[in-house]
Design a protein around this motif. Sequence first.
Motif, PDB file in Angstrom:
ATOM      1  N   GLY A 121     -33.956  15.448  -0.885  1.00 30.90           N
ATOM      2  CA  GLY A 121     -33.316  16.648  -0.273  1.00 30.90           C
ATOM      3  C   GLY A 121     -33.498  17.776  -0.826  1.00 30.90           C
ATOM      4  N   VAL A 122     -33.792  17.985  -2.254  1.00 26.80           N
ATOM      5  CA  VAL A 122     -33.840  19.305  -2.902  1.00 26.80           C
ATOM      6  C   VAL A 122     -35.292  19.693  -2.944  1.00 26.80           C
ATOM      7  N   THR A 123     -35.616  20.816  -2.620  1.00 24.67           N
ATOM      8  CA  THR A 123     -36.716  21.420  -2.808  1.00 24.67           C
ATOM      9  C   THR A 123     -36.524  22.689  -3.789  1.00 24.67           C
ATOM     10  N   ALA A 124     -37.696  22.986  -4.462  1.00 23.07           N
ATOM     11  CA  ALA A 124     -37.517  24.317  -5.453  1.00 23.07           C
ATOM     12  C   ALA A 124     -39.127  25.227  -5.115  1.00 23.07           C
ATOM     13  N   GLU A 125     -38.615  26.474  -5.428  1.00 24.76           N
ATOM     14  CA  GLU A 125     -39.665  27.577  -5.321  1.00 24.76           C
ATOM     15  C   GLU A 125     -39.614  28.360  -6.411  1.00 24.76           C
ATOM     16  N   THR A 126     -40.714  28.579  -7.178  1.00 25.04           N
ATOM     17  CA  THR A 126     -40.736  29.497  -8.551  1.00 25.04           C
ATOM     18  C   THR A 126     -41.403  30.677  -7.925  1.00 25.04           C
ATOM     19  N   THR A 127     -40.675  31.804  -8.156  1.00 25.04           N
ATOM     20  CA  THR A 127     -41.113  33.133  -7.714  1.00 25.04           C
ATOM     21  C   THR A 127     -40.457  34.165  -9.087  1.00 25.04           C
ATOM     22  N   ALA A 128     -40.280  35.580  -8.520  1.00 29.50           N
ATOM     23  CA  ALA A 128     -39.910  36.225  -9.376  1.00 29.50           C
ATOM     24  C   ALA A 128     -38.975  37.547  -9.078  1.00 29.50           C
ATOM     25  N   ILE A 129     -38.194  38.159  -9.914  1.00 30.75           N
ATOM     26  CA  ILE A 129     -37.522  39.130  -9.487  1.00 30.75           C
ATOM     27  C   ILE A 129     -38.221  40.395 -10.018  1.00 30.75           C
ATOM     28  N   ALA A 130     -38.299  41.265  -9.383  1.00 33.48           N
ATOM     29  CA  ALA A 130     -39.142  42.499  -9.750  1.00 33.48           C
ATOM     30  C   ALA A 130     -38.045  43.673 -10.160  1.00 33.48           C
ATOM     31  N   LEU A 131     -38.153  43.924 -11.515  1.00 31.90           N
ATOM     32  CA  LEU A 131     -37.169  44.778 -11.880  1.00 31.90           C
ATOM     33  C   LEU A 131     -38.095  46.057 -12.290  1.00 31.90           C
ATOM     34  N   VAL A 132     -37.575  47.308 -12.921  1.00 28.21           N
ATOM     35  CA  VAL A 132     -38.249  48.561 -13.060  1.00 28.21           C
ATOM     36  C   VAL A 132     -39.418  48.417 -14.202  1.00 28.21           C
ATOM     37  N   ALA A 133     -38.909  47.724 -15.162  1.00 27.59           N
ATOM     38  CA  ALA A 133     -39.625  47.559 -16.474  1.00 27.59           C
ATOM     39  C   ALA A 133     -40.561  46.134 -16.566  1.00 27.59           C
ATOM     40  N   HIS A 134     -40.155  45.094 -15.908  1.00 28.82           N
ATOM     41  CA  HIS A 134     -40.859  43.689 -15.897  1.00 28.82           C
ATOM     42  C   HIS A 134     -40.167  42.875 -14.699  1.00 28.82           C
ATOM     43  N   ASN A 135     -40.888  41.818 -14.765  1.00 29.56           N
ATOM     44  CA  ASN A 135     -40.638  40.813 -13.602  1.00 29.56           C
ATOM     45  C   ASN A 135     -39.692  39.724 -14.372  1.00 29.56           C
ATOM     46  N   ILE A 136     -38.873  39.029 -13.799  1.00 27.15           N
ATOM     47  CA  ILE A 136     -38.161  37.991 -14.303  1.00 27.15           C
ATOM     48  C   ILE A 136     -38.334  36.610 -13.411  1.00 27.15           C
ATOM     49  N   PRO A 137     -39.095  35.703 -13.967  1.00 23.13           N
ATOM     50  CA  PRO A 137     -39.449  34.601 -13.390  1.00 23.13           C
ATOM     51  C   PRO A 137     -38.026  33.798 -12.822  1.00 23.13           C
ATOM     52  N   ILE A 138     -38.011  33.195 -11.677  1.00 19.38           N
ATOM     53  CA  ILE A 138     -36.922  32.299 -11.293  1.00 19.38           C
ATOM     54  C   ILE A 138     -37.563  31.272 -10.601  1.00 19.38           C
ATOM     55  N   ARG A 139     -36.377  30.134 -10.322  1.00 16.40           N
ATOM     56  CA  ARG A 139     -36.746  29.049  -9.692  1.00 16.40           C
ATOM     57  C   ARG A 139     -35.679  28.861  -8.933  1.00 16.40           C
ATOM     58  N   VAL A 140     -35.846  28.774  -7.398  1.00 13.03           N
ATOM     59  CA  VAL A 140     -34.648  28.594  -6.436  1.00 13.03           C
ATOM     60  C   VAL A 140     -34.673  27.295  -6.036  1.00 13.03           C
ATOM     61  N   TYR A 141     -33.670  26.409  -6.068  1.00 14.82           N
ATOM     62  CA  TYR A 141     -33.491  25.307  -5.502  1.00 14.82           C
ATOM     63  C   TYR A 141     -32.575  25.299  -4.415  1.00 14.82           C
ATOM     64  N   ARG A 142     -33.210  24.437  -3.098  1.00 13.69           N
ATOM     65  CA  ARG A 142     -32.539  24.512  -1.857  1.00 13.69           C
ATOM     66  C   ARG A 142     -32.214  23.058  -1.410  1.00 13.69           C
ATOM     67  N   ASN A 143     -30.966  22.817  -1.074  1.00 12.90           N
ATOM     68  CA  ASN A 143     -30.572  21.299  -0.262  1.00 12.90           C
ATOM     69  C   ASN A 143     -30.943  21.479   1.049  1.00 12.90           C
ATOM     70  N   ALA A 144     -31.177  20.376   1.430  1.00 15.19           N
ATOM     71  CA  ALA A 144     -31.673  19.997   2.937  1.00 15.19           C
ATOM     72  C   ALA A 144     -30.322  20.164   3.953  1.00 15.19           C
ATOM     73  N   THR A 145     -29.258  19.939   3.151  1.00  8.71           N
ATOM     74  CA  THR A 145     -28.109  20.331   3.781  1.00  8.71           C
ATOM     75  C   THR A 145     -27.163  21.287   2.984  1.00  8.71           C
ATOM     76  N   PRO A 146     -27.680  22.680   3.372  1.00  6.33           N
ATOM     77  CA  PRO A 146     -27.122  23.626   2.567  1.00  6.33           C
ATOM     78  C   PRO A 146     -25.460  23.896   2.739  1.00  6.33           C
ATOM     79  N   ASN A 147     -25.091  24.363   1.509  1.00  6.85           N
ATOM     80  CA  ASN A 147     -23.798  24.838   1.359  1.00  6.85           C
ATOM     81  C   ASN A 147     -23.743  26.056   1.079  1.00  6.85           C
ATOM     82  N   ASN A 148     -23.435  27.144   1.987  1.00  3.83           N
ATOM     83  CA  ASN A 148     -23.520  28.703   1.905  1.00  3.83           C
ATOM     84  C   ASN A 148     -22.221  29.317   1.609  1.00  3.83           C
ATOM     85  N   ALA A 149     -21.461  28.690   1.044  1.00  6.64           N
ATOM     86  CA  ALA A 149     -20.226  29.252   0.428  1.00  6.64           C
ATOM     87  C   ALA A 149     -20.396  30.029  -0.619  1.00  6.64           C
ATOM     88  N   ALA A 150     -21.355  29.697  -1.560  1.00  3.09           N
ATOM     89  CA  ALA A 150     -21.849  30.553  -2.928  1.00  3.09           C
ATOM     90  C   ALA A 150     -23.352  30.105  -3.167  1.00  3.09           C
TER      91      ALA A 150
END
Length: 313
Positions: free
Chosen positions: A53-82
């Motif tokens: 039920g967990v999937t992940a997507e690798t992407t990046a945050i674009a800052l002024v000077a450089h990009n920061i790679p990130i990996r975002v994990y999502r649950n098939a049954t999400p809890n959006n409290a935080a």
Amino acid sequence: MTDYKTLIDAETWAYIERINSYYPPDTIDYTIAEQRAIYDRMCREFFAGYPQGVTAETTAIALVAHNIPIRVYRNATPNNAATVLYVHGGGFILGGLDSHDDVCAELCARTGHEVVSIDYRLAPEHLHPAAFDDVLGAFEWAAKTYRCPVLLCGDSAGGNLCAAVSHATRGHAKRPVGQMLIYAGLFGDRSKGSYVTHAEAPMLTVRDIEYYKHIRTGGVDRTGDITLSPLADADFANLPPTVLITAECDPLSSDGEAYRDRILAAGGRAWWFEEPGLVHAYLRGRHMVGRARASFTRIVDAVSALGRGDWIW
């Protein structure tokens, strides 16, 4: 001299021996490239996969000077409290999106929260405050991107960076809803407590700690810099609700106690628990050591509670 034969149980010793077979205690005497190769191989050997039920997507945050790679994990049954911003350990010189991949996936699965793992810049190529700047930038991005509150969670070096960001963002309109610090190095008083009692502990020694600090700073004396040493701050007011989990057989354990005490003295909310008989970096042993498994459940429960805005301790 501390008797680890009585403090540490057979399961934990088996874990330590398995770690040492991939990542020997003298690894800090190797070159940085060799250390990273050894560490990455060890991480692959301990990789536990993703829960259903967990999937992940690798992407990046674009800052002024450089990009920061990130990996975002999502649950098939999400809890959006935080949303959980996860900051990995590795002595500020090791690790990345793959080193704590399964930990983040399991945290996502068990809490339901979306987890964002940060691939901050490492020393010695990028000296302090590069890693701090990246995690601060990632938090500011997350605070703007997500409608729900953002919770900081990090282990070891990552815990240090989470605490530093919590101190830096106290005056922000959007601040962390909480912070979960797992055997974090907060650079407390190294003349007493666990720094003395467990100076030669399995998995992490005081020599290791000094080595990582030297590499991170390039040998520059940064005494009093709270972005490096959160325990150097003179003001512990208005920090987010904080849960600290430490290992008994770890020179960093006293940092958790000291940080808890200073937040409480400033009128804040903090809870510290020292895991009996465990060692630094025990998270990787959560599937083979009963004590580590129980601690990971404690961490999951704390993240869930902090995400809900509960304070149950």
